[in-house]
Design an enzyme around this catalytic site. Structure first.
Site, mmCIF file in Angstrom:
data_model
loop_
_atom_site.group_PDB
_atom_site.id
_atom_site.type_symbol
_atom_site.label_atom_id
_atom_site.label_comp_id
_atom_site.label_asym_id
_atom_site.label_seq_id
_atom_site.Cartn_x
_atom_site.Cartn_y
_atom_site.Cartn_z
ATOM 1 N N ASP A 101 0.879 -1.175 0.000
ATOM 2 C CA ASP A 101 0.000 0.000 0.000
ATOM 3 C C ASP A 101 0.916 1.224 0.000
ATOM 4 O O ASP A 101 2.133 1.103 0.175
ATOM 5 C CB ASP A 101 -0.889 -0.015 1.260
ATOM 6 C CG ASP A 101 -1.808 1.211 1.345
ATOM 7 O OD1 ASP A 101 -2.358 1.614 0.301
ATOM 8 O OD2 ASP A 101 -1.971 1.777 2.439
ATOM 9 N N SER A 102 0.294 2.400 -0.125
ATOM 10 C CA SER A 102 1.086 3.629 -0.026
ATOM 11 C C SER A 102 1.572 3.844 1.411
ATOM 12 O O SER A 102 2.551 4.542 1.634
ATOM 13 C CB SER A 102 0.239 4.823 -0.457
ATOM 14 O OG SER A 102 -0.898 4.914 0.382
ATOM 15 N N GLY A 125 -3.256 8.976 -3.651
ATOM 16 C CA GLY A 125 -4.567 9.388 -4.153
ATOM 17 C C GLY A 125 -4.589 10.629 -5.009
ATOM 18 O O GLY A 125 -5.479 10.790 -5.839
ATOM 19 N N CYS A 159 -4.265 -1.545 -1.928
ATOM 20 C CA CYS A 159 -4.467 -0.109 -2.098
ATOM 21 C C CYS A 159 -5.426 0.061 -3.265
ATOM 22 O O CYS A 159 -5.181 -0.469 -4.358
ATOM 23 C CB CYS A 159 -3.124 0.544 -2.418
ATOM 24 S SG CYS A 159 -3.244 2.272 -2.882
ATOM 25 N N ASN A 160 -6.521 0.764 -3.036
ATOM 26 C CA ASN A 160 -7.497 0.964 -4.110
ATOM 27 C C ASN A 160 -6.929 1.826 -5.232
ATOM 28 O O ASN A 160 -7.176 1.579 -6.406
ATOM 29 C CB ASN A 160 -8.753 1.627 -3.546
ATOM 30 C CG ASN A 160 -9.584 0.664 -2.725
ATOM 31 O OD1 ASN A 160 -10.503 0.041 -3.222
ATOM 32 N ND2 ASN A 160 -9.256 0.523 -1.460
ATOM 33 N N THR A 161 -6.181 2.862 -4.840
ATOM 34 C CA THR A 161 -5.638 3.782 -5.840
ATOM 35 C C THR A 161 -4.694 3.037 -6.788
ATOM 36 O O THR A 161 -4.767 3.179 -8.012
ATOM 37 C CB THR A 161 -4.884 4.933 -5.136
ATOM 38 O OG1 THR A 161 -5.684 5.416 -4.062
ATOM 39 C CG2 THR A 161 -4.567 6.049 -6.094
ATOM 40 N N GLU A 194 -3.275 9.143 8.450
ATOM 41 C CA GLU A 194 -1.829 8.930 8.582
ATOM 42 C C GLU A 194 -1.222 9.851 9.649
ATOM 43 O O GLU A 194 -0.194 9.548 10.215
ATOM 44 C CB GLU A 194 -1.111 9.144 7.233
ATOM 45 C CG GLU A 194 -1.316 8.009 6.237
ATOM 46 C CD GLU A 194 -0.401 6.797 6.477
ATOM 47 O OE1 GLU A 194 0.633 6.922 7.144
ATOM 48 O OE2 GLU A 194 -0.746 5.703 5.973
ATOM 49 N N CYS A 254 -11.119 2.744 0.029
ATOM 50 C CA CYS A 254 -9.717 3.067 0.313
ATOM 51 C C CYS A 254 -9.355 2.244 1.550
ATOM 52 O O CYS A 254 -10.121 2.214 2.517
ATOM 53 C CB CYS A 254 -9.556 4.553 0.604
ATOM 54 S SG CYS A 254 -7.919 4.985 1.239
ATOM 55 N N THR A 255 -8.215 1.592 1.481
ATOM 56 C CA THR A 255 -7.879 0.659 2.569
ATOM 57 C C THR A 255 -7.497 1.371 3.869
ATOM 58 O O THR A 255 -7.368 0.732 4.900
ATOM 59 C CB THR A 255 -6.749 -0.296 2.135
ATOM 60 O OG1 THR A 255 -5.638 0.478 1.677
ATOM 61 C CG2 THR A 255 -7.234 -1.221 1.040
ATOM 62 N N HIS A 256 -7.341 2.705 3.821
ATOM 63 C CA HIS A 256 -7.129 3.438 5.073
ATOM 64 C C HIS A 256 -8.432 3.576 5.878
ATOM 65 O O HIS A 256 -8.397 3.702 7.093
ATOM 66 C CB HIS A 256 -6.600 4.852 4.796
ATOM 67 C CG HIS A 256 -5.132 4.921 4.527
ATOM 68 N ND1 HIS A 256 -4.572 4.487 3.353
ATOM 69 C CD2 HIS A 256 -4.100 5.382 5.290
ATOM 70 C CE1 HIS A 256 -3.259 4.686 3.391
ATOM 71 N NE2 HIS A 256 -2.950 5.225 4.562
HETATM 72 N N1 DGL Z 1 -4.861 3.051 1.009
HETATM 73 C C1 DGL Z 1 -4.797 3.609 -0.297
HETATM 74 C C2 DGL Z 1 -6.042 3.393 -1.089
HETATM 75 O O1 DGL Z 1 -6.686 2.434 -0.862
HETATM 76 C C3 DGL Z 1 -4.068 4.794 -0.259
HETATM 77 C C4 DGL Z 1 -4.421 6.062 -0.570
HETATM 78 C C5 DGL Z 1 -3.408 7.136 -0.716
HETATM 79 O O2 DGL Z 1 -2.219 6.910 -0.495
HETATM 80 O O3 DGL Z 1 -3.849 8.209 -1.098
HETATM 81 O O4 DGL Z 1 -6.423 4.103 -1.953
#
Ligand code: DGL
Length: 269
Positions: free
Chosen positions: A13-14, A46, A76-78, A157, A189-191
């Protein structure tokens, strides 16, 4: 060279968001060793261009392959929206690749109770239009609306959770006219599962809030089983890597995994 069951599962992920998926994987598949990479130096993904997210993702895929991973899970969805096809092409059949968008959209499409579905995610994910497109490809009668909620990742974050600031931000976004009348909300979004209870509380626990981490872990299990790659005995400690050291990441990883972790910083070229 053929893959073996004892090789680790690679997850990226990011940043810390993918830990929600990694924790679901650990709960469902406790015999799997996990190697996790959080691209904290480049977070957030994102608001980056798809091309940049692809470039980062391919580098991370190479890193996970160098760590001998038997599968790559893009948590990570993005990156799933921008880079899944590129990662699949890049690894060229060496290992299976899983994204987080397909399991979530398949789950929603198969659930007849969910009719008016909202999706929140980063600008990259929402801008890709993938959630409405994939859900409607499978189930054209569903009404899918979406909203980019770009402040949520930096907020999470930075550790703003379960406090007045995050409650105000969540309220502002979820009150948007785009999301009026929905019966369910996908956390795209996984966050976001980190603040899932705040979101549920906004809706007085009445709207179905969909955190896809469990369906993604299930997809991983099926994929490993289909390739005869399910581990029956854990072959090593879970390992956590980041591109920029973050004490917050370490704290969250230890919370999710309920163990002390040795966080390692690596620079990917
Ligand atoms: N967790 C990521 C997602 O699912 C990260 C988003 C990001 O870094 O902007 O999109």
């Amino acid at each position: 060279m053929s893959l073996t069951t004892t090789q680790p599962v690679g997850i990226f992920d990011s940043g810390a968001g993918g830990l929600t998926v990694a924790a679901a994987v650990r709960n469902l598949l406790p015999e799997e060793q996990i190697i996790y990479f959080g691209d904290t130096a480049h977070l957030p993904y994102g608001d980056k261009s798809a091309e940049t997210v692809r470039r980062y993702s391919l580098r991370i895929a190479d890193f996970l392959l160098s760590k001998n991973c038997k599968v790559i899970l893009i948590a990570c969805n993005t990156a799933s929206a921008a880079a899944f096809d590129a990662v699949v092409e890049h690894v060229n059949g060496k290992v299976p690749v899983i994204n987080v968008i397909d399991p979530a959209t398949e789950y929603v499409a198969a659930n007849p109770k969910l009719k008016h579905v909202g999706v929140i995610g980063t600008k990259g994910t929402i801008g890709s239009g993938m959630y409405p497109q994939k859900i409607n490809d499978l189930s054209p009668d569903k009404h899918v609306v979406s909203l980019a909620t770009p402040l949520l990742v930096p907020m999470i974050e930075e550790g703003f959770i379960f406090d007045d600031i995050s409650n105000a931000v969540v309220k502002k976004y979820l009150e948007s006219h785009e999301l009026k009348g929905i019966d369910s909300l996908i956390l795209g979004c996984t966050h976001y599962p980190i603040i899932k209870n705040q979101i549920r509380k906004f809706y007085d626990f009445e709207t179905v809030v969909i955190d896809s981490s469990q369906v993604v872990a299930q997809k991983l299990k099926e994929t490993l089983a289909n390739h005869n790659l399910l581990s029956t005995k854990r072959s090593g400690e879970h390992q956590f890597f980041v591109s920029d050291y973050s004490t917050y990441f370490k704290k969250l990883a230890e919370m999710f995994f309920e163990e002390e972790i040795d966080l390692q910083k690596v620079t990917l070229e």
